[in-house]
Design a protein around this motif. Structure first.
Motif, PDB file in Angstrom:
ATOM      1  N   UNK A  52      46.568  37.261  27.439  1.00 21.07           N
ATOM      2  CA  UNK A  52      47.307  38.483  27.788  1.00 21.07           C
ATOM      3  C   UNK A  52      46.745  39.151  29.046  1.00 21.07           C
ATOM      4  N   UNK A  53      46.448  38.321  30.043  1.00 18.38           N
ATOM      5  CA  UNK A  53      45.984  38.747  31.365  1.00 18.38           C
ATOM      6  C   UNK A  53      44.627  39.451  31.335  1.00 18.38           C
ATOM      7  N   UNK A  54      43.773  39.022  30.428  1.00 21.40           N
ATOM      8  CA  UNK A  54      42.421  39.546  30.338  1.00 21.40           C
ATOM      9  C   UNK A  54      41.463  38.381  30.089  1.00 21.40           C
ATOM     10  N   UNK A  55      40.387  38.284  30.893  1.00 15.96           N
ATOM     11  CA  UNK A  55      39.434  37.181  30.777  1.00 15.96           C
ATOM     12  C   UNK A  55      38.649  37.301  29.471  1.00 15.96           C
ATOM     13  N   UNK A  56      38.586  36.199  28.733  1.00 16.36           N
ATOM     14  CA  UNK A  56      37.741  36.121  27.540  1.00 16.36           C
ATOM     15  C   UNK A  56      36.457  35.356  27.832  1.00 16.36           C
ATOM     16  N   UNK A  65      42.687  39.507  38.891  1.00 10.33           N
ATOM     17  CA  UNK A  65      43.586  40.600  39.219  1.00 10.33           C
ATOM     18  C   UNK A  65      44.930  40.388  38.543  1.00 10.33           C
ATOM     19  N   UNK A  66      45.337  41.376  37.738  1.00 12.15           N
ATOM     20  CA  UNK A  66      46.640  41.356  37.084  1.00 12.15           C
ATOM     21  C   UNK A  66      47.644  41.939  38.076  1.00 12.15           C
ATOM     22  N   UNK A  67      48.494  41.071  38.657  1.00 16.63           N
ATOM     23  CA  UNK A  67      49.467  41.506  39.660  1.00 16.63           C
ATOM     24  C   UNK A  67      50.792  41.948  39.046  1.00 16.63           C
ATOM     25  N   UNK A  68      50.885  41.922  37.740  1.00 16.64           N
ATOM     26  CA  UNK A  68      52.127  42.257  37.052  1.00 16.64           C
ATOM     27  C   UNK A  68      52.363  41.240  35.947  1.00 16.64           C
ATOM     28  N   UNK A  69      53.456  41.360  35.270  1.00 12.43           N
ATOM     29  CA  UNK A  69      53.752  40.484  34.139  1.00 12.43           C
ATOM     30  C   UNK A  69      53.679  39.024  34.535  1.00 12.43           C
ATOM     31  N   UNK A  70      52.790  38.272  33.868  1.00 12.72           N
ATOM     32  CA  UNK A  70      52.665  36.838  34.083  1.00 12.72           C
ATOM     33  C   UNK A  70      52.198  36.425  35.456  1.00 12.72           C
ATOM     34  N   UNK A 137      46.222  32.650  25.553  1.00 14.62           N
ATOM     35  CA  UNK A 137      45.417  31.451  25.736  1.00 14.62           C
ATOM     36  C   UNK A 137      45.797  30.583  26.921  1.00 14.62           C
ATOM     37  N   UNK A 138      45.519  31.068  28.112  1.00 16.00           N
ATOM     38  CA  UNK A 138      45.740  30.312  29.346  1.00 16.00           C
ATOM     39  C   UNK A 138      44.397  29.903  29.923  1.00 16.00           C
ATOM     40  N   UNK A 139      44.398  28.765  30.615  1.00 14.95           N
ATOM     41  CA  UNK A 139      43.194  28.289  31.263  1.00 14.95           C
ATOM     42  C   UNK A 139      43.510  27.811  32.674  1.00 14.95           C
ATOM     43  N   UNK A 140      42.493  27.839  33.519  1.00  7.29           N
ATOM     44  CA  UNK A 140      42.574  27.249  34.847  1.00  7.29           C
ATOM     45  C   UNK A 140      41.187  26.737  35.193  1.00  7.29           C
ATOM     46  N   UNK A 141      41.128  25.604  35.863  1.00 12.10           N
ATOM     47  CA  UNK A 141      39.853  25.078  36.345  1.00 12.10           C
ATOM     48  C   UNK A 141      40.067  24.436  37.698  1.00 12.10           C
ATOM     49  N   UNK A 142      39.007  24.449  38.514  1.00 14.65           N
ATOM     50  CA  UNK A 142      39.057  23.900  39.858  1.00 14.65           C
ATOM     51  C   UNK A 142      37.990  22.824  39.996  1.00 14.65           C
TER      52      UNK A 142
END
Length: 147
Positions: A52-56, A65-70, A137-142
C-alpha cells in the motif's frame, strides 16, 4: 579478533566453486556447466518490499516517494553505474474478485530510469485496461553495476 589472509579459497562440493581473493578484481564462481559467473554482477544491488505504497523492508533504498495512486519513485542509496541495469518487479496480490490480475511495472516509456531513481506503477488489468491501485505486497529489485 582473528584474521585469515589467503590468496585463494577453493571448496569442492559437487562442482568446483572458486573465489579469487583479489577484491579489486571481480570475484568469479565456477560450476555452472562450463560457464563462469561474475559474483559481483550476479548480486542484487537494490531491493524493496512495499505494501500500500509504504516500505516494509528494503536494501540500498534511500527513499520511496508516493506520487499518487499506484505510482511510486524508488530512490537508490548507492547509485547504479549507469541506466543499463536490470529491473525485476513482482506483485503478490493475486487476482481480484473481479478476475483482474495484479501487476507492477515501469511506469511508462517517457519516464526514464536514472542511475539514482526508478519510477514504477502498481495496479491491475481488467477489461483490457490498466487501473492504478495501491496494491498489497509489491517488490522491485535491480541488478547491474554500482557506480
Amino acid at each position: 579478533m582473528s584474521r585469515v589472509v589467503v590468496n585463494e579459497i577453493e571448496a569442492k562440493v559437487g562442482n568446483d566453486v572458486k573465489f579469487n581473493s583479489n577484491i579489486a578484481n571481480p570475484t568469479t564462481v565456477k560450476g555452472e556447466g562450463t560457464a563462469t559467473t561474475n559474483l559481483q554482477q550476479g548480486l542484487v544491488k537494490y531491493w524493496v518490499f512495499f505494501r500500500n505504497m509504504s516500505i516494509l523492508d528494503s536494501f540500498n533504498s534511500a527513499s520511496f516517494t508516493d506520487n499518487g495512486t499506484g505510482d511510486a519513485t524508488l530512490t537508490i542509496t548507492n547509485v547504479m553505474g549507469n541506466i543499463n541495469y536490470g529491473v525485476n518487479h513482482g506483485a503478490d496480490g493475486g487476482a481480484g474478485t473481479d478476475g483482474s490480475i495484479r501487476y507492477t511495472e515501469g511506469i511508462d516509456g517517457t519516464t526514464a530510469k536514472t542511475a539514482t531513481a526508478y519510477r514504477t506503477r502498481c495496479g491491475y488489468f481488467t477489461n483490457d485496461a490498466f487501473v492504478k491501485f495501491d496494491d498489497n505486497d509489491n517488490t522491485a529489485s535491480f541488478v547491474g553495476d554500482l557506480a
